[in-house]
Scaffold this active site. Structure first.
Site, mmCIF file in Angstrom:
data_model
loop_
_atom_site.group_PDB
_atom_site.id
_atom_site.type_symbol
_atom_site.label_atom_id
_atom_site.label_comp_id
_atom_site.label_asym_id
_atom_site.label_seq_id
_atom_site.Cartn_x
_atom_site.Cartn_y
_atom_site.Cartn_z
ATOM 1 N N HIS A 42 18.719 19.356 -26.933
ATOM 2 C CA HIS A 42 19.213 18.187 -27.650
ATOM 3 C C HIS A 42 20.743 18.183 -27.645
ATOM 4 O O HIS A 42 21.375 19.175 -27.289
ATOM 5 C CB HIS A 42 18.666 18.156 -29.091
ATOM 6 C CG HIS A 42 19.099 19.301 -29.946
ATOM 7 N ND1 HIS A 42 18.270 20.336 -30.306
ATOM 8 C CD2 HIS A 42 20.288 19.576 -30.527
ATOM 9 C CE1 HIS A 42 18.918 21.197 -31.061
ATOM 10 N NE2 HIS A 42 20.155 20.761 -31.203
HETATM 11 P P1 TYD Z 1 16.119 22.419 -34.022
HETATM 12 O O1 TYD Z 1 17.533 22.125 -34.311
HETATM 13 O O2 TYD Z 1 15.337 21.410 -33.241
HETATM 14 O O3 TYD Z 1 16.001 23.847 -33.327
HETATM 15 P P2 TYD Z 1 16.152 24.268 -31.777
HETATM 16 O O4 TYD Z 1 16.972 23.231 -31.111
HETATM 17 O O5 TYD Z 1 16.824 25.600 -31.808
HETATM 18 O O6 TYD Z 1 14.787 24.367 -31.214
HETATM 19 O O7 TYD Z 1 15.368 22.702 -35.401
HETATM 20 C C1 TYD Z 1 14.039 23.157 -35.434
HETATM 21 C C2 TYD Z 1 13.402 22.629 -36.724
HETATM 22 O O8 TYD Z 1 14.083 23.153 -37.856
HETATM 23 C C3 TYD Z 1 13.464 21.123 -36.843
HETATM 24 O O9 TYD Z 1 12.209 20.667 -37.319
HETATM 25 C C4 TYD Z 1 14.501 20.845 -37.891
HETATM 26 C C5 TYD Z 1 14.550 22.120 -38.705
HETATM 27 N N1 TYD Z 1 15.920 22.428 -39.154
HETATM 28 C C6 TYD Z 1 16.246 22.217 -40.478
HETATM 29 O O10 TYD Z 1 15.438 21.760 -41.300
HETATM 30 N N2 TYD Z 1 17.521 22.524 -40.885
HETATM 31 C C7 TYD Z 1 18.457 23.020 -40.039
HETATM 32 O O11 TYD Z 1 19.626 23.293 -40.443
HETATM 33 C C8 TYD Z 1 18.117 23.198 -38.656
HETATM 34 C C9 TYD Z 1 19.110 23.716 -37.661
HETATM 35 C C10 TYD Z 1 16.815 22.902 -38.274
#
Ligand code: TYD
Length: 135
Positions: free
Chosen positions: A49
Site C-alpha cells: 500500500h
Molecule cells: P496494515 O497497515 O495493512 O499492515 P501491513 O501493511 O503491514 O500488512 O495493517 C494491518 C491491520 O492492522 C489493518 O487491519 C489495520 C490495522 N492497524 C491498526 O488498526 N492500527 C495501526 O496503527 C496499523 C498500522 C494497523
C-alpha cells in the site's frame, strides 16, 4: 530514487545500547503513533500500500528485513538492519516489507494516527493517484 536515511544517536557501554529518537529533531515530523511488526514468517510479504499523507520512519530494531519502495516511476529495494538506522517512507510511496529474519522487529514511527481512508491499497489506483498528483 532519493531515499532518506537516518542514523540515530546511541549510547553504548558494557551495559548495552540505548537508542533515542526525538520527533521533529531526529526525524522530520512529530510522532503521532508508534507500531511494530514482529513474528513475520520468512516467506511472507506485507505492506502492499501507499499513504496519501502519512509519513513514516522504519527501523529494523532487531534482525533485518527488506523494503521495496515504489514512487510510481521507479522501484527500489533496501535492506534495513540495525537499531540505529532509519528509512523514511514518505507519503505517496508504495511499499512492501519482506525477507524478515527470525525474530526481526520492524519499528515504525508515524506522523499521524491510524486512518484507513489514508491508505491506497490497490496498485492501479496508486499509479493513477501518482500520475494525477504529478500534473
Ligand atoms: P496494515 O497497515 O495493512 O499492515 P501491513 O501493511 O503491514 O500488512 O495493517 C494491518 C491491520 O492492522 C489493518 O487491519 C489495520 C490495522 N492497524 C491498526 O488498526 N492500527 C495501526 O496503527 C496499523 C498500522 C494497523
Amino acid at each position: 530514487m532519493e531515499n532518506r536515511y537516518f542514523s540515530f544517536n546511541n549510547r553504548q557501554d558494557a551495559a548495552g545500547k540505548l537508542i533515542f529518537i526525538e520527533g521533529e529533531q531526529d526525524i522530520p515530523f512529530a510522532i503521532a503513533r508508534v507500531y511494530y511488526i514482529c513474528d513475520v514468517p520468512g516467506d511472507v510479504r506485507r505492506g502492499f500500500h501507499a499513504h496519501k499523507t502519512l509519513r513514516q520512519v522504519l527501523i529494523c530494531a532487531q534482525g533485518s528485513c527488506r523494503i521495496l519502495l515504489d514512487n510510481g516511476r521507479e522501484r527500489e529495494t533496501v535492506k534495513l538492519e540495525g537499531p540505529t538506522r532509519g528509512l523514511l517512507v514518505d507519503a505517496g510511496v508504495w511499499h512492501e516489507m519482506y525477507d524478515f529474519t527470525p525474530g526481526a522487529v520492524l519499528l515504525v514511527l508515524a506522523s499521524e494516527h491510524y486512518d484507513e481512508s489514508d491508505y491506497i491499497r490497490d496498485y492501479d489506483v496508486f499509479k493513477a493517484y501518482r500520475k494525477e498528483n504529478e500534473k
